[in-house]
Design an enzyme around this catalytic site. Sequence first.
Site, short mmCIF file in Angstrom:
data_model
loop_
_atom_site.label_atom_id
_atom_site.label_comp_id
_atom_site.label_asym_id
_atom_site.label_seq_id
_atom_site.Cartn_x
_atom_site.Cartn_y
_atom_site.Cartn_z
N ASP A 1 42.65 39.15 38.58
CA ASP A 1 41.41 39.86 38.26
C ASP A 1 41.20 40.04 36.76
OD1 ASP A 1 41.35 40.01 40.96
OD2 ASP A 1 41.40 42.19 41.12
N TYR B 1 40.57 33.51 48.06
CA TYR B 1 41.96 33.09 48.26
C TYR B 1 42.15 31.64 47.80
CZ TYR B 1 41.91 37.39 50.86
OH TYR B 1 41.77 38.71 51.19
N LYS C 1 17.67 21.04 45.76
CA LYS C 1 16.99 21.70 46.86
C LYS C 1 17.57 23.05 47.28
CE LYS C 1 19.71 19.07 50.17
NZ LYS C 1 19.80 18.10 51.19
N GLY D 1 48.52 40.94 45.13
CA GLY D 1 48.00 39.60 45.41
C GLY D 1 48.72 38.53 44.59
N ASP E 1 48.01 46.71 37.95
CA ASP E 1 48.02 48.08 37.41
C ASP E 1 48.77 49.05 38.33
OD1 ASP E 1 45.84 47.45 39.09
OD2 ASP E 1 44.68 49.14 38.42
N ASP E 2 48.51 48.97 39.64
CA ASP E 2 49.18 49.88 40.57
C ASP E 2 50.69 49.64 40.60
OD1 ASP E 2 46.99 51.28 41.38
OD2 ASP E 2 46.57 50.00 43.12
N ARG F 1 43.87 31.59 44.08
CA ARG F 1 44.96 32.44 43.59
C ARG F 1 46.30 31.72 43.42
NH1 ARG F 1 44.90 38.09 46.82
NH2 ARG F 1 45.91 36.84 48.43
N LYS G 1 50.67 41.02 35.91
CA LYS G 1 50.09 40.00 36.78
C LYS G 1 48.78 40.49 37.39
CE LYS G 1 49.77 40.73 40.66
NZ LYS G 1 49.60 41.13 42.08
N THR G 2 47.80 39.70 37.49
CA THR G 2 46.67 39.83 38.41
C THR G 2 45.60 38.80 38.03
OG1 THR G 2 44.87 41.11 39.35
CG2 THR G 2 45.54 41.79 37.16
N ARG H 1 51.79 45.02 49.38
CA ARG H 1 51.11 46.03 48.55
C ARG H 1 51.71 47.43 48.74
NH1 ARG H 1 46.85 44.24 45.84
NH2 ARG H 1 45.87 42.31 46.53
P1 FBP Z 1 46.13 42.10 42.57
O1 FBP Z 1 45.34 43.09 41.76
O2 FBP Z 1 47.20 42.72 43.37
O3 FBP Z 1 46.65 41.01 41.69
O4 FBP Z 1 45.17 41.39 43.63
C1 FBP Z 1 43.91 40.96 43.27
C2 FBP Z 1 43.16 40.35 44.41
O5 FBP Z 1 43.36 38.97 44.45
C3 FBP Z 1 41.69 40.73 44.30
O6 FBP Z 1 40.99 39.84 43.53
C4 FBP Z 1 41.25 40.81 45.74
O7 FBP Z 1 40.20 41.70 45.93
C5 FBP Z 1 42.46 41.31 46.43
O8 FBP Z 1 43.56 40.87 45.67
C6 FBP Z 1 42.59 40.82 47.84
O9 FBP Z 1 43.72 41.41 48.37
P2 FBP Z 1 44.46 40.92 49.67
O10 FBP Z 1 45.30 39.75 49.31
O11 FBP Z 1 45.30 42.09 50.02
O12 FBP Z 1 43.41 40.58 50.66
#
Ligand code: FBP
Length: 544
Positions: free
Chosen positions: A204, A419, A242, A80, A174-175, A422, A201-202, A144
């Site tokens: 998350d 999204y 409300k 991502g 991580d992957d 990001r 990078k991430t 991915r």
């Molecule tokens: P990465 O771990 O590859 O950085 O991606 C994180 C993320 O943004 C998550 O927060 C989310 O669940 C996922 O990617 C969504 O993936 P996609 O862009 O494939 O829908």
Amino acid sequence: MAAKIGQLMDEKLGKQKNDVLPVLKDLSKIILTEGKKFNVCEKAAKDLPEIAGNALLSFSSSGNTSKLRPLKVGVLFSGGPASGGHNVVVGLYDAVKEMDPKSEVIGFMNGPDGLLKADGKILSKEDIDSVRNQGGFYLLGTSRTKFEKESDMAKCSETIKKFDLDGLLIIGGDDSNTNAAHLANHLKKDGSKAVVVGIPKTIDGDLAYLPYLQTSFGFYTAAMTYSEMVGNICRDLPSSRKIWHFVKLMGRSASWITLETAFQTQPNVALIGEEIKEKKMTLSQVIDMVADVIEKRYKAGKKYGIVLIPEGIVEFIPEIKSLISSINKAIVNIGNDHFIKMHINDRKEKVLVELIQEHERLFIELPHTVQNGLLSGLDPHGNVQVSQIASDVLIMDLVWDRLSQRGIKLTTQTHFYGYDGRCGYPTWFDATYTYNLGRAASILVANSKAGYMVTVNNINGSFDKWQAQAIPLAGMMAVEERKGKDCLVISKYLVNLNSKAFKEFEKNRDKWAIEDSYLCPGPVQFFGPDELVKSRSITMTLNA
Ligand code: FBP
């Protein structure tokens, strides 16, 4: 026509010079010193023998100048998007051109796919100038794809040979860094001159390895972008008085984004998946926890509030996790390609036949949107797509039902901030961190250091204390069960209930639940006073 702010921002940020760590200023003087040897697990020693003996590397200035050769370095984004990614490429480009103007940076298109298909292009100065300090990964795109088979490794080797690369930067989570370690080992075994360098990078925030890697890039920008939106709702709450808002925040597994957003905005409830798991809470207990706060506020005359829900929460609730795993198996049995072509009603029918009674009952009780999310098919890694599961709707619907039973009627609304966060303009922190990661990576390539992840440490302190380092990838890896098999992976860094960040949250949450302590941080800052511009994440700073 009046100037468009988007154009002005792109131009102004594109011209903004990035702060460079003192040690990375004169590249010709840098020496790498070996430090602590990392213990590697048995499987890493066996599977990654070429890079298993690596020791921590620190960067310092030797005082002597050495001649640097021209380099050819490849770079790709993986997974991502995360803000700051472009600046890794920019930092790398500036550095190798300073080493020798004949140096080249080759960008591979659409992530690992580009490497497999040898789809790379030499990046020009114009390419680089167009993305300096800009969010997203749009310069190259991403994917991915994993290098899983021996034949994938062979294809990567061929591409690397074809482009005559001295090194390759894999910018990923991580992957992707697990991929990077295997490729690094493969290339070294093959006698290739090219070294692979991983870049953390991430959004998350679940790629960290304390005390050497304090955070992944992109996390802070994403958390601040979500915090701006949540903060705006927080301003609406005591204004319109409300609505109860249920906000799902991205983060596939870890709840770091939710925790950071909670610090930045002080909501009434923030659910932390890791806490739910550790305390073995059932779905019903989670619903009670939220309903109790709403009831208390209701009795105090406050019919409004906000609940933050991490995207990955469903996987932390034991009975839902077990349901997801059964659905996963059912879809594998049916065949994912066939499954996703079916009408949603047929998918439901087919899956229900495969479930045990307890799971069938639970599935039927779930809101329709959640059921549909669970049936949206598997992602490229073969997992149920958690981001398609409407956990905000799940929690909201069940809380609504629970409160109705208590005679309380609510007006509610759900939101998903995913999204949206990001690819924003990187904060100063992410722009600076990544620019320096790119520069530091060039030194690893120049010194032919294979199988490392480059990091900048001490980032919780002032900028002059930041330190460039390189951590052995093999030392970061552990054996975990994935799809029923023992795999060598980089473990996810999840919220630990003993961490300073979680303890701080625990200390404050009861107050935030009842009082209106809301904060509204506003947009990401790049220009202005240092305490705004040079801010960093609260979670990372506490945990450091
Ligand atoms: P990465 O771990 O590859 O950085 O991606 C994180 C993320 O943004 C998550 O927060 C989310 O669940 C996922 O990617 C969504 O993936 P996609 O862009 O494939 O829908």
